[in-house]
Design a protein around this motif. Sequence first.
Motif, PDB file in Angstrom:
ATOM      1  N   HIS A 108       0.294  -1.006  -0.075  1.00 24.55           N
ATOM      2  CA  HIS A 108       0.154  -0.410   0.338  1.00 24.55           C
ATOM      3  C   HIS A 108       1.019   1.557  -0.064  1.00 24.55           C
ATOM      4  O   HIS A 108       0.248   2.571   0.746  1.00 24.55           O
ATOM      5  N   ARG A 109       1.675   1.469  -0.262  1.00 19.71           N
ATOM      6  CA  ARG A 109       2.836   1.526  -0.587  1.00 19.71           C
ATOM      7  C   ARG A 109       2.966   2.546  -1.706  1.00 19.71           C
ATOM      8  O   ARG A 109       4.322   3.148  -1.728  1.00 19.71           O
ATOM      9  N   ARG A 140      -0.630  11.646   6.293  1.00 19.23           N
ATOM     10  CA  ARG A 140      -2.238  12.075   6.296  1.00 19.23           C
ATOM     11  C   ARG A 140      -2.447  12.737   7.667  1.00 19.23           C
ATOM     12  O   ARG A 140      -2.986  13.945   7.482  1.00 19.23           O
ATOM     13  N   ASP A 177       0.770   6.728  -5.298  1.00 25.29           N
ATOM     14  CA  ASP A 177      -0.396   7.725  -5.411  1.00 25.29           C
ATOM     15  C   ASP A 177      -0.839   7.181  -3.808  1.00 25.29           C
ATOM     16  O   ASP A 177      -2.099   8.575  -4.008  1.00 25.29           O
ATOM     17  N   HIS A 178      -0.473   6.700  -3.464  1.00 26.11           N
ATOM     18  CA  HIS A 178      -1.369   6.523  -2.079  1.00 26.11           C
ATOM     19  C   HIS A 178      -0.081   7.307  -0.560  1.00 26.11           C
ATOM     20  O   HIS A 178       0.721   7.569  -0.705  1.00 26.11           O
ATOM     21  N   GLN A 179      -1.187   8.364  -0.154  1.00 21.28           N
ATOM     22  CA  GLN A 179      -0.116   9.074   1.426  1.00 21.28           C
ATOM     23  C   GLN A 179       0.029   7.674   2.174  1.00 21.28           C
ATOM     24  O   GLN A 179      -1.290   7.417   2.780  1.00 21.28           O
TER      25      GLN A 179
END
Length: 69
Positions: free
Chosen positions: A8-9, A19, A12-14
């Motif tokens: 999940h890293r 967050r 496009d993901h913070q």
Amino acid sequence: MAFITADHRHADHQSFGQRLAAAFTRFMERQSRQEEIARLEAKTDAQLAAMGLTRDGIVRHVFRDRFYL
């Protein structure tokens, strides 16, 4: 046998930290704007008029950089 992994890293993901930092920044911006609203609401109608504001326009004035109302 198959192995499935989830990373999940992606770019496009913070991350959780990013967050959290963004949420804290939004909170601090809201707090400072609430203080500005309170400061303007404490002024008299004559003082507001001298600034070109009315009571109904205080929130619009404070958030003028965020919203076009």
